[in-house]
Structures are given as C-alpha cells and as structure tokens.
Design an enzyme around this catalytic site. Structure first.
Site, short mmCIF file in Angstrom:
data_model
loop_
_atom_site.label_atom_id
_atom_site.label_comp_id
_atom_site.label_asym_id
_atom_site.label_seq_id
_atom_site.Cartn_x
_atom_site.Cartn_y
_atom_site.Cartn_z
N SER A 167 26.04 0.14 -101.26
CA SER A 167 27.15 0.93 -100.71
C SER A 167 28.37 0.58 -101.95
CB SER A 167 27.82 0.65 -99.56
OG SER A 167 29.09 1.02 -99.49
N THR B 205 12.61 4.94 -95.28
CA THR B 205 13.02 4.45 -94.02
C THR B 205 14.27 5.02 -93.87
OG1 THR B 205 14.34 2.53 -94.79
CG2 THR B 205 12.19 2.13 -94.08
N GLY B 206 14.38 5.68 -92.65
CA GLY B 206 15.82 6.46 -92.23
C GLY B 206 15.72 7.84 -93.01
N GLY B 207 14.58 8.49 -93.02
CA GLY B 207 14.33 9.64 -93.64
C GLY B 207 14.50 11.00 -92.94
N THR B 208 15.33 10.97 -92.00
CA THR B 208 15.47 12.03 -91.03
C THR B 208 16.67 12.94 -91.45
OG1 THR B 208 16.46 10.75 -89.33
CG2 THR B 208 14.03 11.12 -89.15
N SER B 209 17.54 12.42 -92.13
CA SER B 209 18.71 13.15 -92.44
C SER B 209 19.30 12.64 -93.63
CB SER B 209 19.81 13.05 -91.15
OG SER B 209 20.32 11.61 -91.07
N GLY B 210 20.45 13.16 -94.15
CA GLY B 210 21.25 12.48 -95.26
C GLY B 210 20.46 12.08 -96.49
N TYR C 219 30.47 -3.88 -92.16
CA TYR C 219 29.65 -2.95 -92.97
C TYR C 219 29.67 -3.23 -94.58
CZ TYR C 219 27.93 1.45 -95.13
OH TYR C 219 27.26 2.32 -95.92
N GLY D 98 18.32 9.71 -97.20
CA GLY D 98 16.95 9.62 -96.74
C GLY D 98 15.93 11.04 -96.89
#
Length: 256
Positions: free
Chosen positions: A147, A15-20, A160, A22
């Site tokens: 984190s 999930t959240g695999g479009t940048s960074g 956060y 992921g």
C-alpha cells in the site's frame, strides 16, 4: 491492449480474488492465457467471481479453479495447495492479495482488532507464500499487495499501515532468500483505487478532497493495478526483483 499468449500454459494463484484488484488481476491474466486459481472466504462471492471469469472468453471455462478458504488460516491454505497440486501440479506465479482494511484512532484499537488485521494482512501473506513454495516453478514470480500508506503517513491508519509496511519488507527479504531458486518477489503499492474496500472506507463527501491529493486528479481503477501485476509476473520483468512499485497516480511521489 493485451497479449493473449503471454501467459499461455502458466498457472497463477490469486488470493482474495473475488472482487477489486484480485478479480481484475484474475481477469487480466486469464485474458492473456493463464490458468488462474482464485480464493475467497465467501462462497456466494466466489461463485459469482467464477461465473464472471468463465464468461471472459470462449476458452476461459476450464482455466479457472476456485477454492473457498481464509488466507489467514494455515489449515485452509493446506487445502488450497493440495487442490492446486491435484489440478495443476505447480504454480508459476502468486499474487498475495487477500487483506482487510482498518482505520481509526490508535487509542481505540483493541487487541481483537489488532489480531484480526495482522492475521489477514501479514500472517495470511506469510503463510500463503510459505505453503506455496513446494509448488513454485524455478522461474516463478510472487507479487505482494502492499500500500501507498507504507510510504507516507496516513492519520488513523497506524494498524493498516504497519501491516503493509511489514509485507513490503517481506517482499525484499524473500527476494534475497528465494533468488537462488530463480524465484522473484516484488510488491505493488496501490494508492486510492476504486474497489469495494475503498468505497466502504471513504465517505462521499470526502471523495473530492482525496482526488485533490492525487497528481492525476482521479481515483485509480483495479484494472490499472492488474496491469502492473501482470507486468511484474511476466518475463518482461525478469530482472525486477525485491522492488516495490507504487501505483498511485502521483499521490506519494508528485507534488499535487
């Protein structure tokens, strides 16, 4: 160096695999033979990620499934799991990576901001895993992106950090709950990593001071986190369960 056969035939959801981190994890696992399912909320960024992944190697095309959706939306997650079921029929690993940042004085945190961050970082992770359960193979592995801030206090990071402490605890609890099925659950706690989220949160004039806090005296790369994720979902980590692996260059554990 990678082993192109280590994940041959395996199906991994990121999930959240479009940048960074992921996207780096998707590249690493794809390079090692996995089929990867990536999600993101923004269609343009998702399409760009797929284009990059499809170009990763001569046999990469066809091993990437992209599904647009919000990980904090149970309805979108239902659609995601149905797409996975139709394409692959199962999942061998999940990297619950989607999340958002929020930093500021606690006195200025609004209820709307609280809900936004909790929804993305806690609710999204929780229900991603819940809805993936029927698809998980009996020796599946789950990695949650936590984190370093759950290990050391960070001024202006109360919201956060609370979300990341929550999902780190969730990993330990689910390791005990899913252990009888043979499903392992761990978390990874990155330090300062050079991602769009980091660059958006850290001013240029603060970068030198941040590097000085790290024993390695540098900011980490998404690929370095991806390597740890690949280890945790691999058979090499078959007896690693309920753990949090800090990837921070010595930010938390070493004296700089």
């Amino acid at each position: 160096m990678t082993n192109n056969e280590r994940f041959a035939g395996k199906v991994v959801l990121i999930t959240g695999g479009t940048s960074g981190m992921g996207l780096a994890a998707a590249r690493r696992l794809l390079d090692e033979g996995a089929s990867v399912v990536v999600t993101g909320r923004d269609r343009e960024r998702l399409d760009a990620a797929v284009k990059e992944l499809d170009a990763a190697g001569p046999d990469a095309d066809g091993r990437v499934l992209a599904v647009r959706g919000d990980a904090a939306s149970p309805r979108d997650l239902d659609a995601l799991m149905e797409a996975v079921r139709e394409r692959y029929g199962r999942l061998d690993a999940v990297f619950a990576n989607a999340g958002v940042a929020s930093f500021g004085d606690m006195s200025a945190t609004t209820e709307d901001e609280f809900d936004r961050v909790m929804d993305a970082n806690v609710k999204g992770v929780y229900f991603t895993i819940q809805k993936a359960l029927p698809l998980l193979s009996d020796d599946a592995s789950i990695v949650i992106n936590a984190s370093w801030t759950s290990h050391r206090g960070l001024p202006n990071g109360s919201l956060y950090s609370a979300t990341k402490a929550a999902v780190q605890s969730l990993a330990r609890t689910l390791a005990a709950e899913l252990g009888p099925r043979g499903v392992r659950v761990n978390s990874v706690s990155p330090g300062y990593i050079d991602t769009p989220m980091y660059r958006g949160a850290v001013a240029d004039e603060d970068a030198a001071g941040i590097r000085a806090q790290v024993a390695s005296r540098r900011i980490g790369t998404p690929e370095e986190v991806a390597g740890v994720v690949a280890f945790l979902v691999s058979a090499d980590a078959a007896y690693v369960n309920g753990q949090d692996l800090i990837v921070d260059g010595g930010l938390v554990g070493a004296v700089a």
